[in-house]
Every structure is written in structure tokens, then in C-alpha cells.
Design a protein around this motif. Structure first.
Motif, PDB file in Angstrom:
ATOM      1  N   ARG A 152      -3.722   7.007  -0.244  1.00 38.07           N
ATOM      2  CA  ARG A 152      -3.299   5.687   0.359  1.00 38.07           C
ATOM      3  C   ARG A 152      -4.603   4.765   0.679  1.00 38.07           C
ATOM      4  O   ARG A 152      -4.969   3.704   0.414  1.00 38.07           O
ATOM      5  CB  ARG A 152      -2.408   5.674   1.565  1.00 38.07           C
ATOM      6  N   ALA A 203       1.070   3.950  -3.174  1.00 40.78           N
ATOM      7  CA  ALA A 203       0.815   5.390  -2.859  1.00 40.78           C
ATOM      8  C   ALA A 203       2.057   6.244  -3.356  1.00 40.78           C
ATOM      9  O   ALA A 203       1.784   7.500  -3.733  1.00 40.78           O
ATOM     10  CB  ALA A 203       0.707   5.456  -1.191  1.00 40.78           C
ATOM     11  N   ASP A 233       0.840  -1.262  -0.085  1.00 42.98           N
ATOM     12  CA  ASP A 233       0.070  -0.096  -0.008  1.00 42.98           C
ATOM     13  C   ASP A 233       0.942   1.340  -0.006  1.00 42.98           C
ATOM     14  O   ASP A 233       0.740   2.041  -0.667  1.00 42.98           O
ATOM     15  CB  ASP A 233      -1.002  -0.150   1.093  1.00 42.98           C
ATOM     16  N   GLN A 234       2.041   1.202   0.702  1.00 45.22           N
ATOM     17  CA  GLN A 234       2.820   2.340   0.626  1.00 45.22           C
ATOM     18  C   GLN A 234       3.630   2.553  -0.701  1.00 45.22           C
ATOM     19  O   GLN A 234       3.688   3.704  -1.256  1.00 45.22           O
ATOM     20  CB  GLN A 234       4.073   2.143   1.644  1.00 45.22           C
TER      21      GLN A 234
END
Length: 350
Positions: A65, A57, A53-54
Motif C-alpha cells: 500500500r 492495494a 489507496d485501499q
């Protein structure tokens, strides 16, 4: 109001250091319409060990995010063709695929507000923003903004984060802004800004006599007491402004500044910091400063000039689709022109 293929001769050519026209400059391959989005991104070993997810983003930073995490859960964002949890740790060899139907990204309403468009094609719009126009709706400014005008001019901009905006200028600063019309253009322009390769020249008038050009390299952060202001403080974000003296008056200087970074109020803060605040600045100058012996004409002009004397006059970028180097120019706002003319007449009288 013209566009050209060359950089500004007032600065070294190396200052116009735009992104190379490289097919794999950002590892993106995409097929985009304003409604349906299909993106692919190939990871490398620089992403090893990071949460997916980081990574997502960072790769697609035009989306929050939380939005990307939801798309993972819904199966719109796949890793090697599979649904994974947001906490999945990357091995650095994965291929990300984002396939989603875009929905409206803004609650702002379209308004039929005239725009001074310098250039427009299928990918970008370059606008000469007037004095007094807020760029984005916010507290106290729910309408009448550039975003409201963009939504009317190009309704599909509602499907882009911030209606396609990639940078801003203050309400009372006039001049050039570039706006993306699709996600591919927004990604490209955002990357150019992050790489400090967008060429931005501002004209300004300051109190005092600046002897020669130079560079201001001082970090900027929110003022610890007055939250409306920004200030130079250790621990702030890097901020670099290059400048040249263009015209000297008896008690004032007309300066041309080039932004290397784009911090909030950067030019206003930097010139105030070195002791040459901008004429008319309502935030960083506590009162109008009328020099001794000034004519009534200059006195009246200074007292009636109630915004910072700052204009975004030149904007250089690489076109996100064609790779063409583009340079746009916009003339000074009427009040800025009048101020310069009064200062010139005062100089001649002196």
C-alpha cells in the motif's frame, strides 16, 4: 514428469474448478514487459466510499500500500487521468491507470543453483523443489533459496514482488511450485489461488491407520505459546483439506490430500489434529514412533527420516495468457520413495 490437459481422476471433476477464460474476469487490461508497467482497472459500485489507496492495494495486491501511495503522489497512479490524494473516496465509476518503470523489488542476490524445471514458457515456471531448499530468504536463510536460484535463472524476476512467487511450500516439503515471470501472470495466478481454484495434490505418510477418506474443515492460526507452530483454534483462518486413503500399512497410512485453502503448515496441522501426524515431522511430532515388532530396516528408516513425509505431487492451474487448463506432476523425492518401499516390504513380511 509430465503435463496434461485433464484433472486427476482420483477426485471429482468439480474439484478442478479453475477460472473461466473470460476477458473481463478481473477487469484488467494491460500491456506489460518485465520492466515497464502499464495497467488500467475500471471500478464499479462495489468500491463506492472506499479510500483510493485501499482500493489500489486490493486491485494490485502484488505491491504494498505504501508503494502505491507513493506512486499516486508521484503521478504514476492516476484516477480518471488525474492525480488524487490517497484519502480520496471512490464513487465507483473511476478508471485507474498505473504507468511506472519497475525497479528491483528484492535485495536477494542471484546464485547459480540448479533448478528442476518441469515446465517453462514466457509467463510461468513450474519447479519441482527439492527437500531442504528454503523458498524465500529470511532470518537464518539469507542465501541458497529458491528466490536466489530464480534471480540467476531469470534476472528480470527481480522486478517482481517476491521474485514472482505466488505460493510457498515448507523447506523440507518437496514438490511443485509455480512462479510467475511477469506481473500479468502473477496477478492471474494470485487470483486463482485466492479463488481456491488452483488444484494442489500432496502425497503424505502418517502414523496410524486411517480407515477412509474425508474432509478436515478446521480454522488455523499461530500457536499462542509456541510461535513456531500453527494450530487449530477458533478465530483462525478458514482451512479445508480433502483427503483419500491410497495405501494402508500395518501401522501407517499413505494418504493423498487436496488443498482447498493454503494456510501455513495446513496439512501437517490438520492431520496432527485428527490424530494422524506425519511421519518425520520435526515440529509437530515430539519423538520418532517405532511400532513394536518393527524390523531393524524399518527402525533405521524411521529414525533417519528427519523431515515431514510430504510431497506436492500435482499442480493444476489455468495458464494466465492462453487460458489452457494445465496439470503438472512430479515424482516423489528419493527418501519418500525409499520410505514407502520399506513400509511395503514390512507389510509383506507381516
Amino acid at each position: 514428469m509430465t503435463s496434461a490437459q485433464t484433472s486427476n481422476s482420483e477426485f471429482p471433476e468439480t474439484d478442478f474448478n479453475l477460472l473461466d477464460d473470460s476477458e473481463d474476469a478481473d477487469n484488467h487490461n494491460s500491456s506489460i514487459t518485465a520492466t515497464r508497467l502499464s495497467l488500467q482497472f475500471q471500478l464499479d459500485d462495489s468500491f463506492i466510499g472506499q479510500r483510493i489507496d485501499q482500493v489500489a492495494a486490493a486491485v494490485w495486491n502484488e505491491f504494498s500500500r505504501e508503494k502505491l501511495k507513493q506512486w499516486m503522489k508521484d503521478g504514476h497512479l492516476l484516477v480518471n487521468g488525474n492525480i488524487v490524494k490517497p484519502k480520496y473516496k471512490c464513487e465507483g465509476i473511476e478508471s485507474l491507470t498505473l504507468d511506472v518503470e519497475l525497479e528491483s523489488q528484492t535485495t536477494a542476490q542471484p546464485e547459480n543453483i540448479p533448478l528442476d524445471i518441469i515446465f517453462e514458457d514466457g509467463d510461468i515456471i513450474v519447479i519441482n523443489k527439492p527437500v531442504g531448499m528454503v523458498v524465500h530468504p529470511g532470518a537464518g536463510n539469507p542465501n541458497g533459496t529458491l528466490v536466489n536460484a530464480l534471480l540467476y535463472h531469470y534476472p528480470k524476476s527481480s522486478e517482481l514482488a517476491r521474485a514472482g512467487l505466488v505460493h510457498r511450500i515448507d523447506k523440507d516439503t518437496s514438490g511443485l511450485l509455480v512462479v510467475a515471470k511477469n506481473l500479468e501472470a502473477q496477478f492471474s495466478l494470485s487470483k486463482q489461488l485466492a479463488d481456491k481454484s488452483v488444484y494442489r495434490i500432496y502425497d503424505l505418510i502418517v502414523y496410524g491407520n486411517i480407515i477412509a477418506g474425508g474432509t478436515i474443515d478446521e480454522p488455523i492460526k499461530r500457536h499462542p505459546v509456541d510461535r513456531i507452530k500453527m494450530t487449530v483454534l477458533p478465530g483462525g483462518r478458514d482451512a479445508v483439506t480433502h483427503y483419500n486413503v491410497k495405501e494402508r500399512f500395518q501401522h501407517f497410512t499413505r494418504v493423498q490430500a487436496q488443498l482447498e485453502t493454503g494456510r501455513t503448515h495446513q496439512i501437517r496441522v490438520h492431520f496432527n489434529y485428527i490424530g494422524f501426524p506425519l511421519v518425520g515431522d520435526p515440529v509437530y511430532v515430539s519423538r520418532v514412533r517405532v511400532p513394536a515388532g518393527a524390523s531393524q530396516k524399518l527402525n533405521d528408516k524411521l529414525r533417519s527420516f528427519k523431515r515431514q513425509a510430504l510431497h506436492a505431487s500435482k499442480l493444476g492451474l489455468i495458464h494466465p495468457r492462453t487460458g489452457e487448463e494445465m496439470l503438472f506432476e512430479a515424482p516423489w523425492a528419493e527418501d519418500f520413495t525409499e520410505l514407502v518401499e520399506v513400509l511395503r516390504s514390512e507389510n509383506a513380511a507381516y
